[in-house]
Design an enzyme around this catalytic site. Structure first.
Site, mmCIF file in Angstrom:
data_model
loop_
_atom_site.group_PDB
_atom_site.id
_atom_site.type_symbol
_atom_site.label_atom_id
_atom_site.label_comp_id
_atom_site.label_asym_id
_atom_site.label_seq_id
_atom_site.Cartn_x
_atom_site.Cartn_y
_atom_site.Cartn_z
ATOM 1 C CG ASN A 99 -1.904 1.082 1.279
ATOM 2 O OD1 ASN A 99 -1.897 1.964 0.420
ATOM 3 N ND2 ASN A 99 -2.774 1.061 2.276
ATOM 4 N NE ARG A 133 -6.519 0.801 0.137
ATOM 5 C CZ ARG A 133 -6.931 1.220 1.310
ATOM 6 N NH1 ARG A 133 -6.183 1.092 2.366
ATOM 7 N NH2 ARG A 133 -8.118 1.775 1.425
ATOM 8 C CG HIS A 168 -13.147 2.965 3.005
ATOM 9 N ND1 HIS A 168 -13.865 3.943 3.665
ATOM 10 C CD2 HIS A 168 -11.856 3.196 3.286
ATOM 11 C CE1 HIS A 168 -13.024 4.720 4.328
ATOM 12 N NE2 HIS A 168 -11.799 4.297 4.096
ATOM 13 N NE ARG A 177 -10.639 12.434 3.610
ATOM 14 C CZ ARG A 177 -10.525 11.110 3.561
ATOM 15 N NH1 ARG A 177 -11.608 10.353 3.530
ATOM 16 N NH2 ARG A 177 -9.346 10.547 3.551
ATOM 17 C CD GLU A 207 -9.311 -1.637 3.969
ATOM 18 O OE1 GLU A 207 -8.940 -1.367 5.122
ATOM 19 O OE2 GLU A 207 -9.593 -0.772 3.129
#
Ligand code: ADP
Length: 404
Positions: free
Chosen positions: A7, A91, A180, A241, A384
């Site tokens: 990743n 990823r 996601h 955010r 993940e």
């Protein structure tokens, strides 16, 4: 087969080496501050002490070399040579509309990942650097790209279109993509297995609540709606955010404060959410500590976070014509009982009800519903890296001419 999961961020590179015969982690770690002063690698072989190596890494190629050196090191290494890595799974943030699944990386796939840089300007270039570094350092090893957006590609147009002039969609591909996806796919499938049900006929709301948070409506095993949009800014109240707001806010603060759109977007992405409301932290644990000491702004941030999730559960139930299970996952969703309670508070009318004792217990996958609930509320820890490794294995095993 051992699979290395990568990743790559702009100045970091996370890795995890997995033994896929047993689906166990052999080692994992992270290179930080790539291209910046103070580069270091933290390497943790399973069951052993973490090692920290400080060494300049001016780019991702050097970082990948450090990772391979750490993995094959005579003292803290876990394999004897790079040949013991059968494949690499990467990823990748944005697959745009071309990728509804994972793919073996070739020049065509790379071209599309590059095409999508405008849609994922922070992540796709970093992901590309990670892939190119691996190609340079281990050119003979097959690689797979697993996209954050792929699972959401089943959304119908009525869910993914924005009500803008269609030209923006046709010319610039402006639409909801969602992120996601690997996590929503994993937890919704595990939820079906946990309930002993086929995915067909199941209506699941998945709540991935971490630093970045998103939700998805998964019907018959397919995503039909999700909260993040063109970028990961839409939807939930997140660490930094804002999530959903009236788009006119952007124009208004630009005009009032004389700032440009770029600055306004930076405020929405980096200074809003839990951080903006609390005024001191984007980390939910800090907020909870402050709430204990009576901090009203932290309390407001928590209330806004949970209220928005509750509203989305309701809207996704409406979108699917009902709901069979609500799934909580990621840092906040897996670890915090109070927040789970607040997220479903008042939803008894829909059959969603938590058992307080079950909710308070710690553990892995579990059902925390009250006995008289008609909707199951589940906690499913996400994984993940495992999904990336599984997808990689599946694709590599089916490669023509694969060595036995
Ligand atoms: P990322 O999106 O970076 O992968 P994670 O899924 O690890 O994030 O989630 C990080 C968030 O989870 C942080 O806000 C952290 O405070 C929160 N978190 C972790 N443990 C707890 C806990 N026990 N209670 C509340 N929040 C927690």
């Amino acid at each position: 087969m051992n699979i290395l999961v990568i990743n790559a961020g702009s100045s970091s590179l996370k890795y995890q080496l997995m033994d896929m015969d047993h689906e166990t982690i052999i080692a994992k770690g992270i290179c930080e501050r790539i291209g910046i002063e103070g580069s270091n690698l933290q390497h943790r072989p399973t069951g052993k002490e973490q090692v920290r190596i400080e060494k300049p890494m001016s780019n991702h190629i050097q970082a990948m070399r450090m990772v391979l050196d750490a993995l094959t090191d005579p003292t803290h290494g876990v394999i004897t040579s790079m040949d013991e890595i059968g494949a690499v799974g990467h990823r990748v943030l944005h697959g745009g509309e071309k990728f509804a699944g994972s793919f073996i990386i070739d020049d065509d796939v790379m071209a599309v990942v590059r095409e999508n840089i405008p849609l994922g300007p922070l992540h796709n270039p970093a992901n590309i650097m990670g892939i190119e570094a691996c190609r340079e350092v281990m050119p003979a090893t097959p690689m797979v790209a697993v996209f954050d957006t792929a699972f959401h590609q089943t959304m119908p147009p009525k869910a993914f279109m924005y009500a803008l002039p269609q030209d923006y969609y046709k010319r610039l591909r402006v639409r909801k993509y969602g992120f996601h996806g690997t996590s929503h796919r994993y937890v919704s499938r595990r939820a079906a297995q946990f309930l002993g049900r086929q995915e067909q006929g199941l209506r699941i709301v998945t709540c991935h609540l971490g630093n970045g948070s998103s939700m998805a409506a998964v019907k018959d095993g397919k995503c039909i709606d999700t909260s993040m949009g063109l970028t990961p800014l839409e939807g939930m109240v997140m660490g930094t955010r804002s999530g959903d707001l009236d788009p006119a806010v952007v124009g208004f603060i630009c005009e009032q404060d004389g700032i440009d759109v770029q600055e306004a977007m930076s405020i929405l992405n980096k200074k809003s959410g839990l951080l903006g409301i609390s005024g001191f932290s984007s980390d939910m644990r800090d907020l909870l500590n402050a709430i204990d000491e009576g901090n009203a702004d932290a309390r407001l941030a928590l209330d806004m976070f949970c209220y928005r999730i509750r509203k989305y559960i309701g809207s996704y139930a409406a979108a699917m014509g009902g709901v069979d299970a609500v799934v909580f996952t990621a840092g906040i969703g897996e670890n915090n009982a109070i927040i789970r309670e607040l997220c479903v508070e008042g939803l008894e009318f829909m059959g969603i009800k938590i058992n307080h004792e079950k909710n308070a217990l710690r553990g892995g996958e579990r059902d925390i519903s009250a006995d008289d609930a008609t909707v199951r509320t589940l906690i499913i820890p996400t994984d993940e890296e495992l999904v990336i490794a599984r997808d990689t294995l599946e694709l590599v095993e089916n490669l023509p001419g694969k060595p036995a």
